[in-house]
Design an enzyme around this catalytic site. Structure first.
Site, PDB file in Angstrom:
ATOM      1  N   ALA A  19     -28.851  30.570  -9.803  1.00  0.00           N
ATOM      2  CA  ALA A  19     -27.921  31.652  -9.495  1.00  0.00           C
ATOM      3  C   ALA A  19     -28.744  32.829  -8.979  1.00  0.00           C
ATOM      4  O   ALA A  19     -29.942  32.944  -9.290  1.00  0.00           O
ATOM      5  CB  ALA A  19     -27.151  32.036 -10.751  1.00  0.00           C
TER       6      ALA A  19
ATOM      7  N   GLY B 223     -28.846  27.325 -11.914  1.00  0.00           N
ATOM      8  CA  GLY B 223     -27.608  26.950 -11.215  1.00  0.00           C
ATOM      9  C   GLY B 223     -27.810  25.810 -10.224  1.00  0.00           C
ATOM     10  O   GLY B 223     -26.850  25.117  -9.871  1.00  0.00           O
TER      11      GLY B 223
ATOM     12  N   GLU C 157     -27.582  22.749 -12.292  1.00  0.00           N
ATOM     13  CA  GLU C 157     -26.164  22.646 -12.676  1.00  0.00           C
ATOM     14  C   GLU C 157     -25.330  22.118 -11.514  1.00  0.00           C
ATOM     15  O   GLU C 157     -24.444  21.284 -11.692  1.00  0.00           O
ATOM     16  CB  GLU C 157     -25.664  24.022 -13.139  1.00  0.00           C
ATOM     17  CG  GLU C 157     -26.284  24.427 -14.478  1.00  0.00           C
ATOM     18  CD  GLU C 157     -25.998  25.872 -14.862  1.00  0.00           C
ATOM     19  OE1 GLU C 157     -26.320  26.779 -14.071  1.00  0.00           O
ATOM     20  OE2 GLU C 157     -25.443  26.096 -15.948  1.00  0.00           O
TER      21      GLU C 157
ATOM     22  N   GLU D 141     -33.299  29.632 -17.432  1.00  0.00           N
ATOM     23  CA  GLU D 141     -32.583  30.892 -17.698  1.00  0.00           C
ATOM     24  C   GLU D 141     -33.139  31.643 -18.903  1.00  0.00           C
ATOM     25  O   GLU D 141     -33.112  32.874 -18.953  1.00  0.00           O
ATOM     26  CB  GLU D 141     -31.090  30.618 -17.926  1.00  0.00           C
ATOM     27  CG  GLU D 141     -30.329  30.168 -16.687  1.00  0.00           C
ATOM     28  CD  GLU D 141     -30.316  28.657 -16.500  1.00  0.00           C
ATOM     29  OE1 GLU D 141     -31.148  27.954 -17.116  1.00  0.00           O
ATOM     30  OE2 GLU D 141     -29.469  28.173 -15.728  1.00  0.00           O
TER      31      GLU D 141
HETATM   32  N1  COA Z   1     -32.225  34.364  -7.188  1.00  0.00           N
HETATM   33  C1  COA Z   1     -32.482  35.258  -6.230  1.00  0.00           C
HETATM   34  N2  COA Z   1     -33.536  35.162  -5.411  1.00  0.00           N
HETATM   35  C2  COA Z   1     -34.366  34.112  -5.577  1.00  0.00           C
HETATM   36  C3  COA Z   1     -34.158  33.143  -6.574  1.00  0.00           C
HETATM   37  C4  COA Z   1     -33.022  33.304  -7.404  1.00  0.00           C
HETATM   38  N3  COA Z   1     -32.717  32.416  -8.352  1.00  0.00           N
HETATM   39  N4  COA Z   1     -35.163  32.251  -6.508  1.00  0.00           N
HETATM   40  C5  COA Z   1     -35.951  32.638  -5.511  1.00  0.00           C
HETATM   41  N5  COA Z   1     -35.481  33.768  -4.942  1.00  0.00           N
HETATM   42  C6  COA Z   1     -36.041  34.524  -3.815  1.00  0.00           C
HETATM   43  C7  COA Z   1     -37.264  35.329  -4.222  1.00  0.00           C
HETATM   44  O1  COA Z   1     -36.881  36.545  -4.807  1.00  0.00           O
HETATM   45  C8  COA Z   1     -37.933  35.512  -2.889  1.00  0.00           C
HETATM   46  O2  COA Z   1     -37.249  36.501  -2.162  1.00  0.00           O
HETATM   47  P1  COA Z   1     -38.091  37.637  -1.361  1.00  0.00           P
HETATM   48  O3  COA Z   1     -38.933  36.866  -0.372  1.00  0.00           O
HETATM   49  O4  COA Z   1     -37.031  38.465  -0.709  1.00  0.00           O
HETATM   50  O5  COA Z   1     -38.915  38.344  -2.385  1.00  0.00           O
HETATM   51  C9  COA Z   1     -37.643  34.178  -2.179  1.00  0.00           C
HETATM   52  O6  COA Z   1     -36.505  33.625  -2.827  1.00  0.00           O
HETATM   53  C10 COA Z   1     -38.787  33.169  -2.293  1.00  0.00           C
HETATM   54  O7  COA Z   1     -39.082  32.976  -3.674  1.00  0.00           O
HETATM   55  P2  COA Z   1     -40.572  33.123  -4.284  1.00  0.00           P
HETATM   56  O8  COA Z   1     -40.434  33.421  -5.740  1.00  0.00           O
HETATM   57  O9  COA Z   1     -41.370  34.077  -3.464  1.00  0.00           O
HETATM   58  O10 COA Z   1     -41.103  31.644  -4.048  1.00  0.00           O
HETATM   59  P3  COA Z   1     -42.265  30.899  -4.877  1.00  0.00           P
HETATM   60  O11 COA Z   1     -42.559  29.661  -4.100  1.00  0.00           O
HETATM   61  O12 COA Z   1     -43.362  31.818  -5.199  1.00  0.00           O
HETATM   62  O13 COA Z   1     -41.580  30.482  -6.276  1.00  0.00           O
HETATM   63  C11 COA Z   1     -39.808  29.607  -7.670  1.00  0.00           C
HETATM   64  C12 COA Z   1     -40.516  29.536  -6.291  1.00  0.00           C
HETATM   65  C13 COA Z   1     -38.593  28.689  -7.576  1.00  0.00           C
HETATM   66  C14 COA Z   1     -40.772  29.105  -8.747  1.00  0.00           C
HETATM   67  C15 COA Z   1     -39.394  31.052  -7.952  1.00  0.00           C
HETATM   68  O14 COA Z   1     -38.702  31.564  -6.822  1.00  0.00           O
HETATM   69  C16 COA Z   1     -38.468  31.196  -9.141  1.00  0.00           C
HETATM   70  O15 COA Z   1     -38.929  31.127 -10.271  1.00  0.00           O
HETATM   71  N6  COA Z   1     -37.169  31.430  -8.906  1.00  0.00           N
HETATM   72  C17 COA Z   1     -36.194  31.694  -9.952  1.00  0.00           C
HETATM   73  C18 COA Z   1     -35.844  30.415 -10.675  1.00  0.00           C
HETATM   74  C19 COA Z   1     -34.871  30.730 -11.775  1.00  0.00           C
HETATM   75  O16 COA Z   1     -35.179  31.381 -12.746  1.00  0.00           O
HETATM   76  N7  COA Z   1     -33.646  30.210 -11.634  1.00  0.00           N
HETATM   77  C20 COA Z   1     -32.616  30.396 -12.596  1.00  0.00           C
HETATM   78  C21 COA Z   1     -31.771  31.568 -12.254  1.00  0.00           C
HETATM   79  S1  COA Z   1     -30.491  31.788 -13.447  1.00  0.00           S
END
Ligand code: COA
Length: 265
Positions: free
Chosen positions: A71, A116, A119, A139
């Site tokens: 999400a 999400g 999910e 989460e």
């Molecule tokens: N919501 C909003 N934005 C997200 C996102 C999310 N769940 N997951 C990734 N993004 C965005 C990042 O903020 C970044 O945006 P920006 O370039 O404008 O700063 C872009 O997507 C790329 O993500 P980034 O974190 O730079 O990539 P990465 O390869 O370093 O890491 C992940 C990849 C998946 C490990 C990391 O993005 C992450 O942990 N995401 C969240 C996962 C999460 O907690 N999901 C559950 C949400 S309830």
């Protein structure tokens, strides 16, 4: 192949014969699900349900990194409790639509399927993952819990031990571990993911639509009721099949040693 983008929505739609490919299209945000994306997905699945030409659906994420990375954290950051509940219900409603769709839906997990994203994959009927994919319910690391059905569907799919581990520890697992836990049906090399998934979808699209629908209905109902009620429902659906031309065609083709052609009638 016809291709159209839903107006003003971050979801793309492309038809490959009778297979509809629905792609979440926010690659710069790793396809994170904001409210607009949830609504666009809801509309895309409603359209797939209503289109008689669509016999199977594949759902995936744009780009090479993510199926859906969760999400949208930026959007959630400022929500009030009431808005949080509404956001949860919005996602749950859309995912319930996918789960209850009377046509098979395959999640093509091409990268991160987190929060999400997992999910969303779990409300699909089958999941095929690239060997490089990472899946999880992180989460807890955000001071949150899964809100789009994750605690419930993961429990039913992989059992209590795996669900507790994924939801309490929040660490992602790789595709092979997800396969061992029964969360994904198949793991394939990344380079082969699309071809393998479309092949499986084409097989489903050639299959008998009313029988697929009957099986999906029985399995959905059976997951939520007692065995007596479930068996009764199955017998009623089984009986209904004898009213279909496809059942005569399928059994007749077997007896005549030829390939059946199903029409959905
Ligand atoms: N919501 C909003 N934005 C997200 C996102 C999310 N769940 N997951 C990734 N993004 C965005 C990042 O903020 C970044 O945006 P920006 O370039 O404008 O700063 C872009 O997507 C790329 O993500 P980034 O974190 O730079 O990539 P990465 O390869 O370093 O890491 C992940 C990849 C998946 C490990 C990391 O993005 C992450 O942990 N995401 C969240 C996962 C999460 O907690 N999901 C559950 C949400 S309830």
């Amino acid at each position: 192949m016809s291709e159209a983008t839903l107006p003003d929505t971050p979801v793309n739609i492309a038809d490959h014969g009778a297979v509809r490919l629905i792609t979440v299209n926010r690659p710069d945000k790793l396809n994170a699900l904001n409210a607009a994306t949830l609504d666009a997905l809801d509309a895309a699945f409603a359209a797939a349900a209503d289109d008689a030409g669509v016999r199977a659906v594949v759902l995936t994420g744009a780009g090479s990194k993510a199926f859906v990375a969760g999400a949208d954290i930026a959007e959630m950051n400022t929500l009030s409790p009431v808005q949080g509940r509404d956001f949860s219900l919005r996602g749950q409603r859309m995912m319930r639509r996918v789960e209850k769709l009377s046509k098979p839906v395959i999640a093509m997990v091409n990268g991160f399927a987190l929060g999400g994203g997992l999910e969303l994959a779990m409300c699909c009927h089958l999941r095929i993952a690239a060997d490089t994919a990472k899946l999880g319910q992180p989460e807890i690391n955000l001071g949150l819990i899964p809100g789009f059905g994750g605690t419930q569907r993961l429990l039913r799919l992989a059992g209590r031990a795996a669900t507790l581990e994924l939801c309490l520890l929040g660490a992602p697992i790789d595709a092979r571990r997800a396969h061992e836990l029964g969360i994904v049906n198949r793991v394939v090399a990344t380079a082969e993911l699309q071809a393998e998934t479309l092949k499986l979808a084409a097989q489903l699209a050639d299959s008998a639509p009313l029988a697929l629908r009957g099986a999906l209905d029985c399995i959905n109902v059976g997951g939520e009721c007692g065995i007596e009620e479930g068996l009764e429902y199955e017998a009623a659906q089984f009986g209904l099949m004898f009213a279909t031309e496809d059942m005569r065609e399928g059994t007749g083709a077997f007896l005549e040693r030829r390939k059946p052609t199903f029409k959905g009638a």
